[in-house]
Design a protein around this motif. Structure first.
Motif, PDB file in Angstrom:
ATOM      1  N   GLU A 162      -8.923   5.609   0.207  1.00 20.44           N
ATOM      2  CA  GLU A 162     -10.108   4.966   0.767  1.00 20.44           C
ATOM      3  C   GLU A 162     -11.165   6.006   1.144  1.00 20.44           C
ATOM      4  OE1 GLU A 162      -8.886   0.763   2.796  1.00 20.44           O
ATOM      5  OE2 GLU A 162      -8.439   2.582   3.951  1.00 20.44           O
ATOM      6  N   GLN A 211       0.840  -1.187   0.000  1.00 22.65           N
ATOM      7  CA  GLN A 211       0.000   0.000   0.000  1.00 22.65           C
ATOM      8  C   GLN A 211       0.881   1.244   0.000  1.00 22.65           C
ATOM      9  OE1 GLN A 211      -2.687  -0.222   3.326  1.00 22.65           O
ATOM     10  NE2 GLN A 211      -3.702  -2.077   2.587  1.00 22.65           N
ATOM     11  N   GLU A 250      -5.038  -4.406  -8.027  1.00 23.83           N
ATOM     12  CA  GLU A 250      -3.669  -4.829  -7.748  1.00 23.83           C
ATOM     13  C   GLU A 250      -2.858  -4.683  -9.020  1.00 23.83           C
ATOM     14  OE1 GLU A 250      -1.068  -8.638  -6.097  1.00 23.83           O
ATOM     15  OE2 GLU A 250      -3.241  -8.588  -5.775  1.00 23.83           O
ATOM     16  N   PHE A 282     -10.073   0.050  -6.031  1.00 22.01           N
ATOM     17  CA  PHE A 282      -8.671  -0.339  -6.091  1.00 22.01           C
ATOM     18  C   PHE A 282      -8.456  -1.514  -7.044  1.00 22.01           C
ATOM     19  CE2 PHE A 282      -9.031   1.835  -2.040  1.00 22.01           C
ATOM     20  CZ  PHE A 282      -7.856   2.568  -1.972  1.00 22.01           C
ATOM     21  N   HIS A 313      -2.733   5.453   0.975  1.00 23.78           N
ATOM     22  CA  HIS A 313      -3.800   4.469   0.820  1.00 23.78           C
ATOM     23  C   HIS A 313      -5.078   4.878   1.551  1.00 23.78           C
ATOM     24  CE1 HIS A 313      -5.538   0.537   0.012  1.00 23.78           C
ATOM     25  NE2 HIS A 313      -5.951   0.523   1.265  1.00 23.78           N
ATOM     26  N   TRP A 362       1.221  -3.880  -6.015  1.00 20.53           N
ATOM     27  CA  TRP A 362       0.715  -2.759  -5.227  1.00 20.53           C
ATOM     28  C   TRP A 362      -0.812  -2.726  -5.301  1.00 20.53           C
ATOM     29  CZ3 TRP A 362       3.725   1.000  -2.664  1.00 20.53           C
ATOM     30  CH2 TRP A 362       5.109   0.919  -2.890  1.00 20.53           C
ATOM     31  N   ARG A 363      -1.437  -2.230  -4.251  1.00 19.62           N
ATOM     32  CA  ARG A 363      -2.873  -1.953  -4.271  1.00 19.62           C
ATOM     33  C   ARG A 363      -3.039  -0.472  -4.614  1.00 19.62           C
ATOM     34  NH1 ARG A 363      -7.589  -1.472  -0.324  1.00 19.62           N
ATOM     35  NH2 ARG A 363      -9.282  -2.589  -1.371  1.00 19.62           N
TER      36      ARG A 363
END
Length: 367
Positions: free
Chosen positions: A14, A6, A22, A20, A10, A26-27
């Protein structure tokens, strides 16, 4: 299987309601308000991107310039401190391992920025290639967050937050500066086809810089923007994506980017002999733009056909263009079908859709 990493932003994403995905371990935020709204914000106002997933490698020391000349296709020795250059790292056969931006931070210091999916490969290759020189290799990816503000209003948004005279910051320049009271590397670079800046910050400073840009950008149409619109923006601007237009099986000459290969620079470099040969012989296939007035878009991997239905190429990238109002794509096609105006077809799930070869880029901003 490890969880995706993250970025320091991050929880900000949110809170903004991001969707999101991947990507490269990485997210990352794919979108916030919607792909088209974010795309249009960048074209008409400004967009704010979190690009912390990119890789950064510092090469420093008395022979840093010579080491970079050997490692990359660029003439790194000719880059002046404070300037940057788009370049590539190739293998011995001339295939592209990654396309990169190299910043010269000082006479003996360079910062190489690699695509997220290739960061580990680039770092390992650089470490090996510079080992024969009086130069040090440090993977400093963990030392940076990367925030980009892109769009025609980028200067108006950033100017109140820095003492740097942005009018003096040329395209492809990068300077140590401050933004919102935080130390940054301030670069006039981007991947959207618009004017804009990329800000390399300490991870702990990323949120403060992001929030300051958000507040400054409120009167200027700034929106947070995800990876999805970044892809349509770069496609309209005719910018290649590694894994689509670029790969280890293709040389820069395939993608009409032979200009980045500096065969006349002093000394040898990895891939020089193969690239010198490629420069003398036109590739069988070449990268072109495709445009269609049909509703369905050409997509990566779709077959390109001539007027009689014979396969003559493959689509590398494609999507509806929010700016132009119709689908576009890039494709590798046989060279004798690459002239702008040539009528071709793309096999879109069993239906042959008419397309026309056009010059790249599809979109060019007003200077």
């Amino acid at each position: 299987m490890s969880s995706p990493r993250q970025t320091p932003l991050h929880h900000v994403h949110e809170a903004l309601g991001a969707t999101f995905t991947e990507f490269a371990g990485w997210r990352m935020p794919l979108r916030y308000s919607g792909d088209t709204a974010e795309h249009n914000a960048v074209r008409n106002g400004a967009g704010l991107f979190d690009l912390t997933h990119m890789g950064e490698i510092r090469i420093s020391g008395p022979q840093a310039a010579e080491a970079m000349d050997y490692a990359l296709v660029a003439n790194a020795s000719a880059i002046k401190p404070g300037r940057a250059r788009y370049t590539m790292m190739c293998n011995a056969a001339g295939g592209v391992l990654d396309d990169l931006i190299v910043y010269r931070l000082g006479e003996q210091e360079f910062l190489v920025v690699a695509n997220a999916a290739n960061a580990a490969v680039v770092s390992a290759e650089l470490a090996e290639r510079v080992s024969g020189f009086d130069a040090e290799h440090h993977d400093v990816s963990a030392d940076y967050a990367l925030i980009a503000v892109q769009g025609p209003n980028a200067v108006a948004i950033l100017a109140p937050l820095t003492d740097t005279d942005l009018a003096e910051v040329k395209y492809y320049a990068g300077y140590r500066s401050q933004v919102a009271g935080k130390d940054v590397l301030l670069a006039r670079t981007g991947y959207t086809g618009e004017d804009g800046f990329e800000l390399f910050t300490a991870p702990g400073d990323a949120e403060a810089v992001w929030q300051a840009l958000t507040e400054s950008g409120a009167p200027h149409g700034l929106r947070p923007a995800g990876l999805s619109c970044r892809d349509t923006l770069r496609l309209e601007a005719g910018m290649p994506l590694y894994g689509n237009e670029l790969s280890a099986d293709l040389t820069p000459f395939h993608a009409n980017l032979g200009r980045v290969v500096k065969l006349d620079k002093p000394g040898d470099f990895v891939g020089k002999a193969a690239l010198a040969g490629a420069a003398e012989k036109p590739t069988e296939r070449t990268l072109v733009g495709l445009s269609t007035q049909q509703r369905r878009a050409p997509r990566h991997g779709y077959r390109v056909l001539d007027a009689e239905g014979a396969e003559i190429g493959v689509v590398t990238s494609g999507a509806p263009s929010p700016t132009l109002g119709h689908p576009i794509g890039m494709a590798y096609v046989d060279r004798d079908h690459s002239e702008p105006g040539t009528q071709l077809q793309v096999d879109i799930r069993g239906t042959n859709v008419a397309v026309r070869v056009v010059e790249l880029p599809f979109y060019r901003r007003n200077a």
